[in-house]
Design a protein around this motif. Structure first.
Motif, short mmCIF file in Angstrom:
data_model
loop_
_atom_site.label_atom_id
_atom_site.label_comp_id
_atom_site.label_asym_id
_atom_site.label_seq_id
_atom_site.Cartn_x
_atom_site.Cartn_y
_atom_site.Cartn_z
N GLU A 6 0.86 -1.19 0.00
CA GLU A 6 0.00 0.00 0.00
C GLU A 6 0.89 1.23 0.00
O GLU A 6 1.79 1.35 0.84
CB GLU A 6 -0.90 -0.02 1.24
CG GLU A 6 -1.68 1.22 1.52
CD GLU A 6 -2.71 1.55 0.46
OE1 GLU A 6 -2.57 2.62 -0.17
OE2 GLU A 6 -3.63 0.75 0.25
N ASP A 7 0.67 2.16 -0.95
CA ASP A 7 1.50 3.37 -1.01
C ASP A 7 1.10 4.41 0.03
O ASP A 7 1.89 5.26 0.39
CB ASP A 7 1.48 3.97 -2.42
CG ASP A 7 0.10 4.42 -2.86
OD1 ASP A 7 -0.90 3.84 -2.39
OD2 ASP A 7 0.01 5.34 -3.69
N ASP A 8 -0.13 4.36 0.55
CA ASP A 8 -0.58 5.28 1.59
C ASP A 8 -0.02 4.77 2.93
O ASP A 8 -0.50 3.77 3.48
CB ASP A 8 -2.10 5.32 1.61
CG ASP A 8 -2.67 6.29 2.64
OD1 ASP A 8 -1.95 6.65 3.59
OD2 ASP A 8 -3.84 6.67 2.49
N ILE A 9 0.99 5.45 3.43
CA ILE A 9 1.69 5.01 4.64
C ILE A 9 0.76 4.90 5.84
O ILE A 9 0.83 3.94 6.60
CB ILE A 9 2.88 5.96 4.92
CG1 ILE A 9 3.90 5.84 3.79
CG2 ILE A 9 3.54 5.64 6.27
CD1 ILE A 9 4.96 6.92 3.78
N ALA A 47 -1.58 1.86 5.43
CA ALA A 47 -0.81 0.62 5.61
C ALA A 47 -0.52 0.36 7.08
O ALA A 47 -0.67 -0.76 7.57
CB ALA A 47 0.49 0.69 4.81
N HIS A 57 5.71 -0.32 0.25
CA HIS A 57 5.02 0.86 -0.28
C HIS A 57 5.14 1.03 -1.79
O HIS A 57 4.53 1.93 -2.36
CB HIS A 57 5.55 2.12 0.41
CG HIS A 57 5.30 2.13 1.88
ND1 HIS A 57 4.04 2.18 2.43
CD2 HIS A 57 6.16 2.05 2.93
CE1 HIS A 57 4.13 2.16 3.74
NE2 HIS A 57 5.40 2.07 4.08
N ASN A 58 5.92 0.18 -2.47
CA ASN A 58 6.03 0.27 -3.92
C ASN A 58 6.35 -1.12 -4.49
O ASN A 58 6.53 -2.07 -3.75
CB ASN A 58 7.09 1.30 -4.34
CG ASN A 58 8.45 0.99 -3.77
OD1 ASN A 58 8.93 -0.14 -3.83
ND2 ASN A 58 9.09 2.01 -3.19
N LEU A 107 -0.47 2.15 -6.84
CA LEU A 107 0.75 2.30 -6.04
C LEU A 107 1.53 3.49 -6.57
O LEU A 107 2.44 3.34 -7.38
CB LEU A 107 1.61 1.04 -6.11
CG LEU A 107 1.02 -0.22 -5.52
CD1 LEU A 107 1.86 -1.43 -5.87
CD2 LEU A 107 0.90 -0.08 -4.01
#
Length: 175
Positions: free
Chosen positions: A7-10, A13, A31-32, A54
């Motif tokens: 998940e790119d949204d920290i 995630a 994250h990527n 992502l």
């Protein structure tokens, strides 16, 4: 059970990892795409939560490499931009489940605890979106593609800007 959250949204995630840890899952976050593949090789998760967007990458492109690396992993695709076409494509590429964001914890846990050997059956009554929800999802997708510019989005949707602003102020309609 080991679970890899891609998940790119920290913040999302971290929240998912915290909540799933409370339910007994051993979580790792990526994250990527490059982090995801490295984590998958090292961590060897039984389940993967994969975001469809992502950053500038598409999570659908990760399904095949993850599936070839972890043939028995249960892959759940999460998306804020749900559509029948992407659901079909995700399943064709090897995803086991397809869930729309925001997802409630009960639905997520049900998908994660599902028997991986049984065929996935989709209940049409629960998977078909209402026209209002479909409109809201489409507006969000077009707004995102216009980088949040309401005027450009309104022009692209052939809608008056003030009408679009009123629709954006409403909360999303449930399925």
């Amino acid at each position: 059970m080991k679970i890899l959250i891609i998940e790119d949204d920290i913040n999302l995630a971290s929240t998912l990892a915290r909540r799933l840890t409370k339910y007994g899952f051993n979580c790792e976050i990526a994250h990527n795409q490059s982090e995801a593949l490295l984590s998958a090789r090292r961590f060897l998760p039984a389940t993967i939560l994969l975001d469809m967007k992502l950053g500038n990458d598409n999570g659908l492109a990760l399904i095949k490499p993850l599936r070839s690396l972890l043939t028995h992993a249960h892959i759940v695709l999460l998306t804020g931009f749900a559509s029948i076409a992407t659901a079909v494509e995700a399943m064709r590429l090897g995803a086991n489940d397809y869930l729309t964001k925001p997802v409630d914890m009960a639905t997520l846990l049900k998908a994660l605890n599902q028997e991986r050997d049984t065929a996935i059956t989709l209940d049409v009554a629960t998977t078909v979106m209402s026209p209002e929800r479909l409109e809201w999802e489409h507006i969000q997708q077009v707004l995102h593609s216009n980088n949040g510019n309401v005027s450009s989005t309104a022009r692209q949707l052939n809608m008056h800007r003030r009408t679009l602003q009123r629709k954006l102020q409403k909360k999303p309609v449930q399925h």
